[in-house]
Design an enzyme around this catalytic site. Structure first.
Site, mmCIF file in Angstrom:
data_model
loop_
_atom_site.group_PDB
_atom_site.id
_atom_site.type_symbol
_atom_site.label_atom_id
_atom_site.label_comp_id
_atom_site.label_asym_id
_atom_site.label_seq_id
_atom_site.Cartn_x
_atom_site.Cartn_y
_atom_site.Cartn_z
ATOM 1 N N LYS A 183 0.867 -1.185 0.000
ATOM 2 C CA LYS A 183 0.000 0.000 0.000
ATOM 3 C C LYS A 183 0.903 1.233 0.000
ATOM 4 O O LYS A 183 1.490 1.604 1.015
ATOM 5 C CB LYS A 183 -0.914 0.041 1.228
ATOM 6 C CG LYS A 183 -2.004 1.088 1.023
ATOM 7 C CD LYS A 183 -2.256 1.976 2.208
ATOM 8 C CE LYS A 183 -1.451 3.176 2.464
ATOM 9 N NZ LYS A 183 -1.615 4.351 1.661
ATOM 10 N N GLU A 229 10.047 2.131 10.487
ATOM 11 C CA GLU A 229 11.065 3.158 10.197
ATOM 12 C C GLU A 229 10.334 4.493 10.231
ATOM 13 O O GLU A 229 9.457 4.737 9.397
ATOM 14 C CB GLU A 229 11.666 2.955 8.799
ATOM 15 C CG GLU A 229 12.431 1.661 8.600
ATOM 16 C CD GLU A 229 13.720 1.596 9.380
ATOM 17 O OE1 GLU A 229 14.200 2.643 9.861
ATOM 18 O OE2 GLU A 229 14.238 0.484 9.527
ATOM 19 N N CYS A 280 13.789 11.537 5.784
ATOM 20 C CA CYS A 280 13.850 11.147 7.200
ATOM 21 C C CYS A 280 15.229 11.437 7.757
ATOM 22 O O CYS A 280 15.390 11.653 8.949
ATOM 23 C CB CYS A 280 13.498 9.677 7.349
ATOM 24 S SG CYS A 280 14.449 8.639 6.246
ATOM 25 N N GLU A 304 10.279 17.122 14.174
ATOM 26 C CA GLU A 304 10.521 16.924 12.742
ATOM 27 C C GLU A 304 9.626 17.874 11.949
ATOM 28 O O GLU A 304 8.409 17.879 12.121
ATOM 29 C CB GLU A 304 10.201 15.476 12.350
ATOM 30 C CG GLU A 304 10.550 15.187 10.912
ATOM 31 C CD GLU A 304 10.241 13.756 10.501
ATOM 32 O OE1 GLU A 304 9.105 13.304 10.730
ATOM 33 O OE2 GLU A 304 11.137 13.098 9.932
HETATM 34 P P1 NAD Z 1 2.636 8.965 7.086
HETATM 35 O O1 NAD Z 1 2.871 8.284 8.392
HETATM 36 O O2 NAD Z 1 1.584 10.004 7.041
HETATM 37 O O3 NAD Z 1 2.242 7.895 5.982
HETATM 38 C C1 NAD Z 1 3.035 6.762 5.714
HETATM 39 C C2 NAD Z 1 2.150 5.676 5.127
HETATM 40 O O4 NAD Z 1 1.214 5.274 6.141
HETATM 41 C C3 NAD Z 1 1.320 6.122 3.928
HETATM 42 O O5 NAD Z 1 1.204 5.069 3.007
HETATM 43 C C4 NAD Z 1 -0.025 6.435 4.565
HETATM 44 O O6 NAD Z 1 -1.110 6.344 3.660
HETATM 45 C C5 NAD Z 1 -0.103 5.352 5.624
HETATM 46 N N1 NAD Z 1 -1.033 5.669 6.711
HETATM 47 C C6 NAD Z 1 -1.411 6.896 7.145
HETATM 48 N N2 NAD Z 1 -2.329 6.770 8.139
HETATM 49 C C7 NAD Z 1 -2.512 5.445 8.334
HETATM 50 C C8 NAD Z 1 -3.331 4.696 9.208
HETATM 51 N N3 NAD Z 1 -4.150 5.281 10.076
HETATM 52 N N4 NAD Z 1 -3.267 3.348 9.148
HETATM 53 C C9 NAD Z 1 -2.419 2.741 8.263
HETATM 54 N N5 NAD Z 1 -1.654 3.398 7.391
HETATM 55 C C10 NAD Z 1 -1.680 4.744 7.429
HETATM 56 O O7 NAD Z 1 4.048 9.518 6.606
HETATM 57 P P2 NAD Z 1 4.381 10.344 5.270
HETATM 58 O O8 NAD Z 1 3.864 11.728 5.426
HETATM 59 O O9 NAD Z 1 3.979 9.565 4.065
HETATM 60 O O10 NAD Z 1 5.980 10.343 5.302
HETATM 61 C C11 NAD Z 1 6.709 11.236 6.081
HETATM 62 C C12 NAD Z 1 7.233 10.571 7.333
HETATM 63 O O11 NAD Z 1 7.934 9.389 6.978
HETATM 64 C C13 NAD Z 1 8.235 11.408 8.079
HETATM 65 O O12 NAD Z 1 7.980 11.333 9.464
HETATM 66 C C14 NAD Z 1 9.571 10.763 7.747
HETATM 67 O O13 NAD Z 1 10.591 10.970 8.691
HETATM 68 C C15 NAD Z 1 9.168 9.347 7.672
HETATM 69 N N6 NAD Z 1 10.151 8.573 6.917
HETATM 70 C C16 NAD Z 1 10.970 7.746 7.612
HETATM 71 C C17 NAD Z 1 11.943 7.018 6.944
HETATM 72 C C18 NAD Z 1 12.857 6.085 7.695
HETATM 73 O O14 NAD Z 1 13.425 5.207 7.057
HETATM 74 N N7 NAD Z 1 13.039 6.233 8.991
HETATM 75 C C19 NAD Z 1 12.067 7.146 5.558
HETATM 76 C C20 NAD Z 1 11.211 8.009 4.885
HETATM 77 C C21 NAD Z 1 10.251 8.717 5.576
#
Ligand code: NAD
Length: 495
Positions: A177, A252, A286, A387
């Site tokens: 997803k 992550e 990230c 962040e």
């Molecule tokens: P997000 O948490 O909003 O979304 C990530 C994924 O989770 C998306 O596919 C989203 O649709 C899904 N999601 C959202 N709500 C959900 C729910 N209630 N239940 C299940 N799935 C759900 O994050 P984002 O805005 O897409 O990405 C940014 C974040 O990702 C930042 O905090 C960044 O630091 C982090 N990130 C971390 C790494 C790492 O390796 N540590 C790498 C890239 C990004």
């Protein structure tokens, strides 16, 4: 303008609409009038179908020899090489980051594909002597079953590839997803893997919102491992969803990474690193260097030169090869960034450059924000703790290396840190004392390579790592096997 292309989910080897027939738009963040495509706004029904398909395909895939699984991964990686430029262009259009970076994103998928294809002929376990006579001992990896993979928008192909290649080579089947902001790169990736010869049902794609697709996927009892990359807030929900029945989860999450610049640092190098670390991918990594701690002896000079160079970065559409920084992913993210800028100003930090959304001329088409630097930050300020995920860097003065390391470790996250120094002893102390999953010496906080473990401590992760050998651990369980060929009962620890 031609009508946008309509894309479909991929379930059990078929391209299918969402059961509800609804779609959502994938929009170019550099030009919001550019609708890239319509993607299925799926829900639980589609997620359940995909899990059933993956479950159905599991037994056969588990028993497919790993070298054969590896051959398919190898073919897919070759296809990624052939289509790299086209994939990178499509990624820039949907995600905004500049072409150089989207080429790098596809390259990560290529590197990971070749690495994991090679694992098909390794997946090494251990053979080891038994403490008893005529007894043989070994350990092997076994797959878990269906892997549910939930990914963010900032690395739309690299992150799915890190998880999917590792899951598949271990013998798991997958439901992906992707983020709603960047479904096309995942769609391209899934298409290529299936064209490379994956049997139907082994890799499935379901697009749609986190609540409607991610939640049912992470809660599904047939999903034996959830691998999630995204915000700490959602990661916590994944962890809670998996906890009651002890299904594995790999998280992550966010970061608040730091570059430490010592008084003996090569300042030119440190400046290059701070610019690339802070404003690469518009700060939407990230691992972005959203904090830069600078020794008081070189603070003034560093700040002046950092501000000068940041202001000169060319912001615009990432498809233009002269552009150095693309847009924020959408207006909502830009608003979050600007909100933090107001918080920083109210906290008393000094705004050195940037600080206002770019809305005039060509910029009016997209979600642009300029490189923004706050000087004289206290390490406890919110802009130095939370962040932001945008092009905002907080610069913090310090006096001693001990103080700098305390500042570095004084946040809830623990992903990446870096120190610029020519003092070898200090570099080794920093390597030992920085409590982050990644540490860089004389290099910025970004730039991980796929054959080393990737991930973070504290609120960044839950103890797992992806990539390299560590990535295999997420998608396999160890089985220790004892073969007694003595023909007698032998009791370990007793006989
Ligand atoms: P997000 O948490 O909003 O979304 C990530 C994924 O989770 C998306 O596919 C989203 O649709 C899904 N999601 C959202 N709500 C959900 C729910 N209630 N239940 C299940 N799935 C759900 O994050 P984002 O805005 O897409 O990405 C940014 C974040 O990702 C930042 O905090 C960044 O630091 C982090 N990130 C971390 C790494 C790492 O390796 N540590 C790498 C890239 C990004």
């Amino acid at each position: 303008m031609a009508a946008p292309k309509v894309y479909r989910n991929y379930i059990n080897g078929e391209w299918v609409e969402a059961g509800c027939g609804q779609t959502f738009e994938n929009v170019n963040p550099a030009d919001k009038s550019d609708v890239i495509g319509l993607f299925p706004a799926s829900d639980k029904v589609d997620a359940d179908e995909a899990v059933a398909a993956a479950q159905g395909a599991y037994e056969k895939w588990r028993l497919t020899p790993a070298p054969k699984r590896g051959e398919i991964l190898f073919r897919a990686s070759q296809m990624l090489v052939e289509r790299k430029e086209e994939l990178a262009r499509e990624m820039t259009r949907e995600m905004g980051k500049i072409l150089k970076e989207t080429r790098g994103d596809v390259q990560e998928a290529i590197d990971m594909g070749f690495y994991m294809a090679g694992e098909g002929r390794r997946l090494f376990g251990q053979t080891t002597p038994s403490e008893l006579v005529n007894k043989f001992a070994l350990s092997v990896r076994m797959p878990l079953g269906v892997a549910g993979i939930i990914t963010p928008w900032n690395f739309p192909m690299a992150i799915p590839s890190w998880k999917i290649f590792a899951a598949l080579i271990c013998g798991n089947t997958v439901v992906l997803k992707p983020a709603t902001d960047t479904p096309l790169s995942s769609w391209n990736f899934v298409k290529i893997l299936n064209e490379a010869g994956l049997p139907k049902g082994v890799l499935n794609l379901v697009t749609g919102s986190g609540g409607k697709v991610g939640t049912p996927l992470m809660k599904h009892s047939d999903v034996k491992v959830v691998s999630f990359t995204g915000s700490t807030e959602v990661g916590r929900m994944v962890s809670e969803a998996c906890a009651p029945d002890f299904r594995h989860c790999h998280l992550e999450m966010g970061g608040k990474n730091i570059i430490i610049v010592m008084d003996d640092a090569n300042l030119d190098l440190a400046l290059d690193g701070a610019l690339w670390g802070g404003f690469g991918t518009t700060g939407q990594r990230c691992t972005a260097a959203s904090r830069v701690a600078v020794h008081k002896k070189v603070y003034k000079e560093f700040l002046r030169r950092f501000g000068d160079r940041a202001q000169k970065l060319k912001v615009g559409n990432g498809l233009d090869p002269t552009v150095e920084m693309g847009p924020c992913i959408h207006d909502q993210q830009r608003d979050t960034v600007h909100n933090y800028v107001e918080i920083g100003t109210n906290e008393g930090a000094q705004l050195l450059c940037g600080g206002q959304p770019l809305t005039e001329g060509e910029y009016a088409k997209g979600s642009f924000y300029p490189p923004t630097i706050f000087a004289d930050c206290d390490p406890k300020m919110r802009i130095a703790q939370e962040e932001i995920f945008g092009p905002v860097v907080s610069v913090i003065p310090f006096e001693t290396a001990e103080e700098a390391i305390e500042i570095a470790n004084g946040v809830v996250y623990g992903l990446s840190s870096s120190i610029y120094t020519r003092d070898l002893n200090l570099a080794f102390r920093a390597m030992r004392d920085l409590y982050t999953g990644l540490v860089y010496i004389n290099a910025p906080t970004i730039g991980a390579e796929i054959h080393l473990p990737f991930g973070g401590t504290k609120c960044t992760g839950n103890g797992h790592r992806e990539a390299g050998q560590a990535g295999l651990d997420v998608f396999s369980e160890w089985k220790s096997i004892y073969v007694d060929f003595s023909g007698t009962l032998q009791r370990a620890q007793i006989d």
